[in-house]
Enzyme design. Structure first.
Site: not given
Ligand code: M6R
Length: 620
Positions: A2, A27, A75, A101-102, A489, A493, A496, A512, A615
């Site tokens: 948000c 956000r 969001w 927000n929250g 990682e 990527k 997502e 395994h 984000k």
């Molecule tokens: O702002 P932060 O680094 O705490 O965020 C953590 C995760 O939400 C963030 O890294 C998320 O996994 C990303 N979208 C990955 O690309």
């Protein structure tokens, strides 16, 4: 999670709010809405979907010009992403409008209370309850300066959970009021005008002067009387002033199709900025901002690294480096799990929390748990002035500049570099490494920006490869040692951004079980350690490539220049510069970022704002 914008001042609030929402859309982008006060009336428009939908409605049905307004990009948590659930929420009597927000955790009980008094709810959100409660408290508060702020304090004391609430009242065309508990909110101070934002991006085009708000505080902004901050009981508080160290241009796309592409390209500079001023002329480390005394650092006997998502992967890599350099045991934990399993913490435990945004609720709650247990907390963070560094004992900022794309790229690489700095600094202070050993690694760190630039300059074949992978149903990633978190990682990527099923495995685990999913043509991306790595991990990974290939996999191999052993088994070979083993993730991750970005673009997806994500994840 948000985006919140508020404005009071001489400009047309409609333009300022929309511009702020554009910058905060990363956000959350399930819906957007705006409310303004003009001629003693509150007018609002809200629309499901991205901000563009709201802009279209506003073009056809403009709101009246105003000098005070609030805006929100959502969001969804409580209630689906519909027009009705979009913010602002206006009270039943039309006196106040609220954005939030929250999560208000006791909203069900409060809603039942409002309904018992005859209020009809128009949405399924937890937020709407705040609008009705605020209207009731406002009606009960005597007229005069500070009335809306007093009503906000009254309701804030009743709300449980995490919230930033911003409100405006129909009869107060020069006033904005906000409350903050655990969710982010900053104030921008311009020349005769004020801004509120979930982060400084909301107002950076207008001012770089900001005020930090603390926990459980209410801020009242009156165009004529200025800024007043109190706690939830009305005691005055002096907010901390700071100047934002990046400008509006840094938050623009700068000619790239996507913020993510721009942020990938910025990585050499971002790494250089993380290192700036921290590498001494004698090859030593200078981390003045780590406000823990040398004695406190010497007393540490255990380290936890706690983070979420991509930042968690940075933490996994940090474990290899910090343990190797300091010989202090390191555990890496998902922030969302950490406090629920009752970890053993005390004064001699260092908890390193990693967060790009500095607002991730899971990480914040883990931090608070660690502090309750008397552990020392060091934050590695990018967003200056955000909650996590503010609540930590010490902070190392990554100085990567604003990261707008939801997928973290430069955030990740700079977190890695910051983790290396922390590990090496501990080794230096505790005297477990000779000075020349520290300075040899410092030299390696200095070379990283150039190494990443070299990788970026050779990405055209990766883009071509991406186009050929765009229809894949599943892609597997294999790595070993520090290559394992890189594999995780790479898979994150891809998931997502491209919505393709992807999994990262420790290459040694393949036999395994996971090797059963390898089929004819399954793309398998292998991050190969340096042939100079310890105990022939390299040879074992080369064998793993052969094993998957023997079962029909299409192998995509990332290996350092000069590694000829992989050549016979690689259907596609991506070369990266020779880099010391522990630092290698900084270069091997880059092709995986480019690959995921290009596959998503080829599939016609929104690279910067993938579905279902936000984000900054400010709910638990
Ligand atoms: O702002 P932060 O680094 O705490 O965020 C953590 C995760 O939400 C963030 O890294 C998320 O996994 C990303 N979208 C990955 O690309």
């Amino acid at each position: 999670m948000c985006g919140i914008v508020g404005y009071v001042g001489p400009q047309d609030a409609r333009d300022v709010i929309l511009e702020g929402l554009r910058r905060l859309e990363y956000r959350g982008y399930d819906s957007a809405g705006i409310a303004v006060v003009a001629d003693g009336l509150l007018s609002s428009v809200k629309k499901a979907g991205k901000l563009a939908n709201l802009e279209k409605v506003l073009a056809e049905h403009p709101l009246p010009a105003a000098t005070v307004g609030i805006g929100h990009t959502r969001w969804a948590t409580h209630g689906g992403p519909t027009d009705r659930n979009a913010h602002p929420h206006v009270s039943a009597d039309g006196s106040v409008a609220v954005i939030h927000n929250g999560i208000i955790e006791n909203f069900a009980a409060l809603r039942a209370e409002c309904e018992a008094q005859g209020v009809e709810f128009r949405s399924e959100t937890d937020t709407e309850v705040a609008a009705h409660l605020l209207a009731a408290a406002y009606a009960d508060t005597p007229e005069g300066p500070g009335r809306l702020a007093e009503a906000m304090r009254v309701i804030s004391r009743r709300l449980e959970g995490a919230f930033t609430l911003v409100a405006t009242a129909a009869t107060e065309p020069d006033t904005l009021v906000a409350a903050r508990r655990s969710s982010p909110l900053v104030v921008g101070v311009g020349d005769g005008e004020y801004f509120l934002g979930s982060d400084v991006a909301a107002f950076i085009a207008h001012t770089r002067e900001a005020r930090e708000l603390g926990q459980d505080q209410v801020v009242e902004i009156d165009r004529h009387r200025g800024l007043t901050v109190t706690d939830f009981f009305g005691a005055a508080v002096e907010p901390k002033a700071y100047t934002v160290d990046w400008d509006a241009a840094a938050a623009e796309k700068g000619g790239y199709d996507w913020f993510m592409l721009k942020e990938i390209a910025e990585q050499p500079q971002a790494i250089a900025d993380t290192l700036l001023g921290r590498l001494g002329s004698q090859g030593e480390l200078v981390l003045d901002e780590v406000r823990l005394s040398d004695q406190e650092l010497r007393d540490i006997d255990k380290i936890f690294v706690v983070a979420c998502g991509t930042a968690f992967h940075a933490g996994m890599i940090a474990k290899y480096a910090i343990e190797h350099w300091t010989r202090i045991p390191v555990e890496v934990e998902l922030a969302s799990e950490f406090r629920y399993r009752d970890p053993v913490l005390d004064r001699s435990t260092l908890v390193v929390v990693i967060s790009q945004s500095g607002e991730t609720m899971d990480t914040l709650m883990a931090l608070r748990h660690a502090k309750d247990q008397k552990a020392r907390v060091l934050a590695i963070c990018n967003a200056n002035g955000s909650t996590i560094p503010r609540e930590s004992d010490a902070v190392l900022y990554t100085h990567a500049g604003p990261e707008v794309a939801v997928a973290s790229t430069k955030g990740f690489l700079t977190q890695l570099v910051a983790c290396y700095l922390v590990g090496l600094f501990l080794a230096q202070v505790r005297g477990v490494k000779y000075e020349d050993e520290v300075s040899a690694v410092v030299d390696d760190l200095r070379r990283l920006p150039e190494a990443v630039a070299e990788v970026l300059a050779a990405m055209e074949p990766v883009r071509e490869l991406a186009r050929s992978l765009a229809d894949a149903d599943t892609i597997l990633f294999l790595g070993r040692h520090v290559g394992y978190p890189v594999a995780l990682e790479g898979a994150l990527k891809l998931k997502e951004l491209a919505y393709i099923h992807a999994e990262g495995f420790a290459a040694g685990e393949l036999k395994h079980g996971p090797i059963a999913v390898v089929d004819q043509g399954t793309p398998v991306i292998v991050i190969v350690p340096s042939p100079r790595s310890r105990e022939s991990v390299h040879g074992k990974v080369v064998s793993n490539i052969q094993e998957v290939r023997a079962r029909g996999a299409r192998t995509i191999v990332i290996a350092e220049e000069g590694d000829e052993d992989v050549v016979p088994y690689a259907d596609h070979l991506i070369r990266v510069p020779r880099t010391p083993t522990l630092l290698a993730p900084v270069v091997t991750t880059v092709p995986l970022q480019v690959l995921a970005c290009e596959i998503a673009a080829t599939r016609g997806l929104d690279v910067d704002q993938p579905r279902n994500l936000a984000k900054s994840v400010t709910v638990e």
